[in-house]
Design an enzyme around this catalytic site. Structure first.
Site, PDB file in Angstrom:
ATOM      1  N   HIS A 146       0.622  -1.175   0.003  1.00 25.71           N
ATOM      2  CA  HIS A 146       0.089  -0.091  -0.005  1.00 25.71           C
ATOM      3  C   HIS A 146       0.651   1.254   0.095  1.00 25.71           C
ATOM      4  CE1 HIS A 146      -3.272  -2.743   0.200  1.00 25.71           C
ATOM      5  NE2 HIS A 146      -3.397  -2.719   1.448  1.00 25.71           N
ATOM      6  N   HIS A 215      -9.930   1.656   0.061  1.00 24.33           N
ATOM      7  CA  HIS A 215      -9.783   0.221   1.015  1.00 24.33           C
ATOM      8  C   HIS A 215     -10.976   0.303   2.070  1.00 24.33           C
ATOM      9  CE1 HIS A 215      -7.784  -2.694   3.276  1.00 24.33           C
ATOM     10  NE2 HIS A 215      -6.584  -2.794   2.575  1.00 24.33           N
ATOM     11  N   GLU A 352     -11.492  -4.105  -3.077  1.00 22.69           N
ATOM     12  CA  GLU A 352     -10.234  -3.238  -3.610  1.00 22.69           C
ATOM     13  C   GLU A 352     -10.391  -3.185  -5.109  1.00 22.69           C
ATOM     14  OE1 GLU A 352      -6.869  -3.362  -0.842  1.00 22.69           O
ATOM     15  OE2 GLU A 352      -8.333  -4.670  -0.016  1.00 22.69           O
TER      16      GLU A 352
HETATM   17  C1  GLA Z   1      -5.028  -5.498   1.653  1.00 31.01           C
HETATM   18  C2  GLA Z   1      -4.111  -6.447   1.835  1.00 31.01           C
HETATM   19  C3  GLA Z   1      -4.174  -7.094   3.093  1.00 31.01           C
HETATM   20  C4  GLA Z   1      -4.096  -6.602   4.360  1.00 31.01           C
HETATM   21  C5  GLA Z   1      -5.000  -5.481   4.049  1.00 31.01           C
HETATM   22  C6  GLA Z   1      -4.702  -4.355   5.281  1.00 31.01           C
HETATM   23  O1  GLA Z   1      -6.407  -5.831   1.630  1.00 31.01           O
HETATM   24  O2  GLA Z   1      -4.130  -7.468   0.609  1.00 31.01           O
HETATM   25  O3  GLA Z   1      -3.274  -8.379   3.175  1.00 31.01           O
HETATM   26  O4  GLA Z   1      -2.597  -5.814   4.135  1.00 31.01           O
HETATM   27  O5  GLA Z   1      -5.218  -4.670   2.849  1.00 31.01           O
HETATM   28  O6  GLA Z   1      -4.611  -4.876   6.428  1.00 31.01           O
END
Ligand code: GLA
Length: 388
Positions: A146, A215, A352
């Site tokens: 991220h 997210h 997402e």
């Molecule tokens: C995304 C990632 C997960 C986790 C979340 C945040 O969905 O794929 O593995 O890191 O973000 O916790």
């Protein structure tokens, strides 16, 4: 006829038929005006809190005839979305905190945030553009997640009101978190009836990679303390991208048929989440990218989720080629902020919409490379409705 009718009505007419017609026109005009107001929704702005450096964080409230959504300037985050259940009872269907300190304390969940520059993972935090190798921070099992240590979720975005919504802008300087090029990102949130639309656009002054997503964690029951295991999910995807032990795609586009990843027919999230399946074990549940059927760049159905108890339905359409369906496996119930709010494991799911994880290292995946002179656009729409 139209303006003249209004004038006549305004000054009074003694022709009965004309009078009836003008009243009818006035009705039509008033109705379309209210529809326009309802369609566009009202937007208000308030202060949500203050950052440790003194910067103000604003919250914009978008209100339509069906939904009320709050979005703040820290991380361009969705704070809350209030929608009706089948009996018309309104509740907040996303996870989040009631005050800014919750978001500042919580470094793990990315609640509601626009994540970037690169949503999801880049293997070993390394990739090449035009033969030059770049390194970005590794913050997740030796991988970059991220956008790195200070991703777009941690910045206060500039914001301005637009019809029915708010436009957020972030200028990420050349070299920010190791990424090349000054990247200008615009994210527009607009609300029309039951639909919260997100329009992203990005441009750069040097070749770079970019993969923005939102997210938000949804729990359509409106009870953020309950799990989402009984929610029924449909994902419009024949394939998904399996991962290695650190959640980096292997590069394979695997068929979902005959696996717990087959959501082509609506299925309860909990029905197979703990099945004896290597991929589910690696991720502790669902935390994978589904390869959406249909063309990248065209608005298409990605997902439909139903909460059978409340009757709330979420439909997701997107121009993106993939969607990360994450079932909140890493939520631990940890309490953040003064209000000590926490969310139990699997109390929210994320959809997402995105390009595939680690695309910069997989030339066969749809490209995330952005070159100067090009503006990249994408759109995702979250539509709320109900069913019996
Ligand atoms: C995304 C990632 C997960 C986790 C979340 C945040 O969905 O794929 O593995 O890191 O973000 O916790």
């Amino acid at each position: 006829m139209l303006p003249c009718g209004i004038l006549e009505w305004g000054v009074g007419t003694n022709n009965e038929l004309e009078g009836k017609l003008t009243m009818k026109w006035l009705g039509v005009i008033l109705l379309s005006m209210t529809t326009a107001i309802a369609a566009h929704g009202a937007v208000t702005k308030a202060v949500f809190g203050t950052m440790p450096d003194g910067k103000t964080v604003d919250v914009y409230t978008l209100k339509s005839d069906q939904v009320e959504a709050k979005v703040m300037t820290l991380g361009a985050r969705v704070l809350s979305i209030r929608t009706a259940d089948r009996d018309g009872k309104m509740a907040d269907v996303v996870l989040g905190y009631s005050a800014l300190d919750g978001y500042l304390d919580d470094q793990k969940t990315y609640f509601g945030a626009v994540v970037g520059r690169y949503g999801n993972r880049i293997a070993n935090g390394a990739f090449k553009i035009d033969g030059h190798e770049y390194h970005v921070p590794v913050n997740n099992n030796g991988q970059s997640l991220h956008g790195g240590l200070v991703g777009f979720d941690k910045h206060v975005w500039e914001a301005k009101e637009i019809p029915g919504g708010v436009e957020m802008t972030l200028v990420s300087p050349d070299g920010d978190q190791g990424y090349p090029g000054t990247l200008t990102a615009h994210v527009k949130y607009t609300l029309t009836h039951g639909a919260l639309r997100i329009d992203y656009s990005e441009s750069t002054d040097k070749p770079t990679v970019v993969n923005l997503t939102n997210h938000t964690y949804f729990n359509l029951s409106g009870d953020a303390q309950s799990t989402i295991l009984d929610h029924e999910v449909m994902l419009a995807a024949d394939h998904y991208t399996p991962v290695n032990t650190v959640l980096i795609p292997t590069g394979e586009l695997a068929p979902v048929a005959g696996t717990p990843f087959d959501f082509r027919k609506s299925t309860a999230i909990g029905a197979r989440i703990d099945a004896d399946n290597e991929q589910l074990k690696i991720a502790g549940g669902y935390d994978h990218n589904w390869v959406l059927n249909g063309k990248s760049g065209e608005l298409k159905l990605a997902a439909r989720v139903v909460d059978p108890k409340s009757g709330r339905v979420l439909t997701v359409t997107t121009t993106e080629p993939g969607v990360q369906f994450y079932t909140g496996n890493f939520l631990t119930g940890d309490k953040f902020g003064k209000a000590a709010e926490g969310n139990p494991k699997r109390s929210g799911f994320c959809l997402e919409t995105q390009h595939f994880p680690d695309s910069p290292n997989h030339p066969a995946f749809p490209t995330t490379l952005l070159r100067p002179g090009v503006v990249r656009h994408s759109t995702t729409i979250f539509t709320f409705s109900t069913q019996k």
